[in-house]
Enzyme design. Structure first.
Site, short mmCIF file in Angstrom:
data_model
loop_
_atom_site.label_atom_id
_atom_site.label_comp_id
_atom_site.label_asym_id
_atom_site.label_seq_id
_atom_site.Cartn_x
_atom_site.Cartn_y
_atom_site.Cartn_z
N ASP A 90 -2.31 -1.09 10.19
CA ASP A 90 -2.49 -1.14 8.74
C ASP A 90 -3.23 -2.38 8.27
OD1 ASP A 90 0.60 0.39 7.47
OD2 ASP A 90 -1.39 1.19 7.89
N LYS A 92 0.86 -1.19 0.00
CA LYS A 92 0.00 0.00 0.00
C LYS A 92 0.89 1.23 0.00
CE LYS A 92 0.90 1.18 4.43
NZ LYS A 92 1.75 2.34 4.83
C1 LIG Z 1 2.29 4.65 9.44
C2 LIG Z 1 1.28 3.71 8.87
O1 LIG Z 1 1.90 2.76 8.07
C3 LIG Z 1 0.32 4.49 8.01
O2 LIG Z 1 -0.46 3.62 7.26
C4 LIG Z 1 0.54 2.99 9.96
O3 LIG Z 1 -0.11 3.89 10.80
C5 LIG Z 1 1.47 2.09 10.78
O4 LIG Z 1 0.81 0.86 10.82
P1 LIG Z 1 1.57 -0.42 11.41
O5 LIG Z 1 2.95 -0.53 10.82
O6 LIG Z 1 0.63 -1.56 11.29
O7 LIG Z 1 1.77 0.04 12.88
P2 LIG Z 1 1.71 -0.90 14.16
O8 LIG Z 1 2.57 -2.10 13.93
O9 LIG Z 1 0.29 -1.04 14.56
O10 LIG Z 1 2.42 0.09 15.21
C6 LIG Z 1 3.81 0.21 15.24
C7 LIG Z 1 4.11 1.37 16.19
O11 LIG Z 1 3.80 2.60 15.50
C8 LIG Z 1 3.17 3.52 16.39
N1 LIG Z 1 1.86 3.90 15.81
C9 LIG Z 1 1.31 3.19 14.78
C10 LIG Z 1 0.10 3.62 14.25
C11 LIG Z 1 -0.53 4.75 14.81
N2 LIG Z 1 -1.72 5.18 14.33
N3 LIG Z 1 0.05 5.41 15.83
C12 LIG Z 1 1.23 5.02 16.34
O12 LIG Z 1 1.76 5.64 17.28
C13 LIG Z 1 3.07 2.83 17.73
O13 LIG Z 1 4.20 3.25 18.49
C14 LIG Z 1 3.20 1.36 17.40
O14 LIG Z 1 3.79 0.64 18.46
N1 LIG Z 2 5.61 -11.53 7.39
C1 LIG Z 2 6.25 -10.37 7.69
N2 LIG Z 2 6.71 -9.58 6.71
C2 LIG Z 2 7.32 -8.40 7.02
N3 LIG Z 2 7.54 -7.93 8.26
C3 LIG Z 2 7.12 -8.72 9.26
C4 LIG Z 2 6.45 -9.96 9.03
N4 LIG Z 2 6.13 -10.49 10.21
C5 LIG Z 2 6.57 -9.64 11.14
N5 LIG Z 2 7.18 -8.57 10.60
C6 LIG Z 2 7.77 -7.42 11.35
O1 LIG Z 2 6.83 -6.33 11.22
C7 LIG Z 2 7.53 -5.12 10.97
C8 LIG Z 2 6.64 -4.16 10.23
O2 LIG Z 2 6.32 -4.78 9.02
P1 LIG Z 2 5.64 -3.98 7.84
O3 LIG Z 2 6.27 -4.50 6.59
O4 LIG Z 2 4.18 -4.02 7.99
O5 LIG Z 2 6.04 -2.49 8.09
P2 LIG Z 2 6.49 -1.49 7.02
O6 LIG Z 2 6.93 -2.17 5.77
O7 LIG Z 2 7.45 -0.61 7.69
O8 LIG Z 2 5.19 -0.74 6.62
P3 LIG Z 2 4.44 0.36 7.44
O9 LIG Z 2 5.48 1.26 8.03
O10 LIG Z 2 3.57 1.01 6.46
O11 LIG Z 2 3.69 -0.38 8.50
C9 LIG Z 2 8.76 -5.56 10.18
O12 LIG Z 2 9.79 -4.63 10.32
C10 LIG Z 2 9.08 -6.92 10.79
O13 LIG Z 2 9.98 -6.76 11.90
#
Ligand SMILES: C[C@](O)(CO)[C@H](O)COP(=O)(O)OP(=O)(O)OC[C@H]1O[C@@H](n2ccc(N)nc2=O)[C@H](O)[C@@H]1O
Ligand SMILES: Nc1ncnc2c1ncn2[C@@H]1O[C@H](COP(=O)(O)OP(=O)(O)OP(=O)(O)O)[C@@H](O)[C@H]1O
Length: 300
Positions: A145, A20
């Site tokens: 997300d 996304k």
């Molecule tokens: C930044 C975005 O990717 C935008 O779509 C999302 O809001 C993040 O979604 P995500 O990676 O699924 O985030 P999560 O794994 O739920 O949260 C990771 C960390 O990001 C922070 N977090 C995330 C989402 C949010 N609305 N507020 C936050 O403060 C929190 O510290 C959380 O512990």
């Molecule tokens: N199957 C998986 N694929 C990718 N990351 C994973 C998976 N399972 C657990 N994780 C952990 O989740 C964390 C966040 O993954 P993700 O790919 O959703 O974040 P991102 O790519 O940074 O996207 P966003 O910031 O938008 O959430 C990774 O850094 C990894 O440590």
């Protein structure tokens, strides 16, 4: 991580987990639990992890292959499968293979998308039959997300990302650059300099050109490789950060224009060209399954 591509056959069922983009991202408040209130616009692209599932009769949830830096118990696909088992009481298990294409820590939601695809696919393969609302409720604790990937529609997102209003957007070709760094979402959201009080806007303001990502100033300061990629990309159009990064993207009128820019990228930067999709490739796969099922169980 597995070497061989997973293929759809009698034992394995293969499903897409798309990336996304956040076409804008405003941080409009902070909740007592530390999560932030956001306004964002989600759109998928046709660049996907591929997940293979093989149902097990013994109830075990097994990851078939490794994911660097992610232990099986922490893998979002394993956590999603266990969440569906617990919610449905299903006694079946699964082997999960992940052909990882999306960079971790890229702001593309790769892990979140893998979790959503696992929920949707196993809901079909295990025959648990939860509706979308129930799956979206299961999704949220796995990550902010995950709900948008379960619903599979481009959306205006509010709350922590779970209050979703489907939107129909132009579907341009994107060049997405992957700078050589990984950004911790948590580190950005806990950064002292992050703007947390942006004035909420309306969808019309976004379509009128307000596409600010409030995470950008912090990410530019902390990750120079992201700033460099963004500055290079901005020569081609409006270059933006997705999520908390590290990936940056720009829209192009056509695939050829995006590829032409890609050919000129600076050394050391990875990336890809992909088409924006308002309807997730996961939803197309699910619908395809439904069509196949109805044709198989249609009138004799
Ligand atoms: C930044 C975005 O990717 C935008 O779509 C999302 O809001 C993040 O979604 P995500 O990676 O699924 O985030 P999560 O794994 O739920 O949260 C990771 C960390 O990001 C922070 N977090 C995330 C989402 C949010 N609305 N507020 C936050 O403060 C929190 O510290 C959380 O512990
Ligand atoms: N199957 C998986 N694929 C990718 N990351 C994973 C998976 N399972 C657990 N994780 C952990 O989740 C964390 C966040 O993954 P993700 O790919 O959703 O974040 P991102 O790519 O940074 O996207 P966003 O910031 O938008 O959430 C990774 O850094 C990894 O440590």
């Amino acid at each position: 991580m597995i070497d061989e591509a997973v293929t759809d056959n009698d034992a394995w069922s293969v499903w897409p987990a798309p990336a996304k983009l956040n076409l804008m991202l405003r941080v409009v408040g902070r909740r007592a639990d530390g999560y932030h209130e956001l306004q964002t616009v989600f759109q998928f692209v046709d660049r996907c992890d591929r997940l293979g599932f093989r149902v097990r009769e013994d109830g075990e949830v097994r990851r078939d292959g490794e994911l660097p830096g992610v232990a099986a118990e922490a893998d979002l696909t394993v956590r999603a499968a266990r969440a569906l088992q617990a919610a449905s009481g299903c006694s079946l298990g699964v082997d999960i293979r992940c052909e990882k294409v999306l960079p971790m820590g890229g702001g593309l939601g790769g892990g979140s998308s893998d979790a959503a695809t696992t929920l949707v696919a196993l809901n079909v393969l295990w025959g648990t039959g939860l509706d979308t609302e129930a799956l979206a409720r299961l999704a949220l604790p796995l990550g902010a997300d995950v709900p948008v990937f379960v619903r599979g529609q481009a959306a205006w997102g509010e709350g922590v990302g779970e209050r979703l209003t489907p939107v129909e957007l132009p579907e341009p070709w994107f060049l997405v650059l992957v700078p050589p760094c990984s950004v911790s979402t948590q580190a950005v959201f806990t950064h002292p300099q992050l703007t947390r009080d942006s004035k909420p806007i309306k969808l019309a303001d976004f379509t009128g050109g307000d596409v600010v990502n409030d995470c950008l100033p912090v990410v530019r300061d902390e990750y120079p490789a992201v700033a460099d990629a963004l500055d290079w990309l901005s020569q081609w159009g409006e270059a933006r950060l997705t999520g908390t990064g590290a990936c940056v993207f720009a829209a192009f009128a056509g695939r050829d224009q995006a590829l032409a820019a890609w050919e000129q990228r600076p050394a050391g930067i990875d990336g890809f060209v992909a088409r924006g999709c308002n309807r997730s490739p996961l939803l197309d796969r699910l619908t395809g399954i439904d069509t196949r099922l109805s044709s198989r169980h249609g009138p004799a």
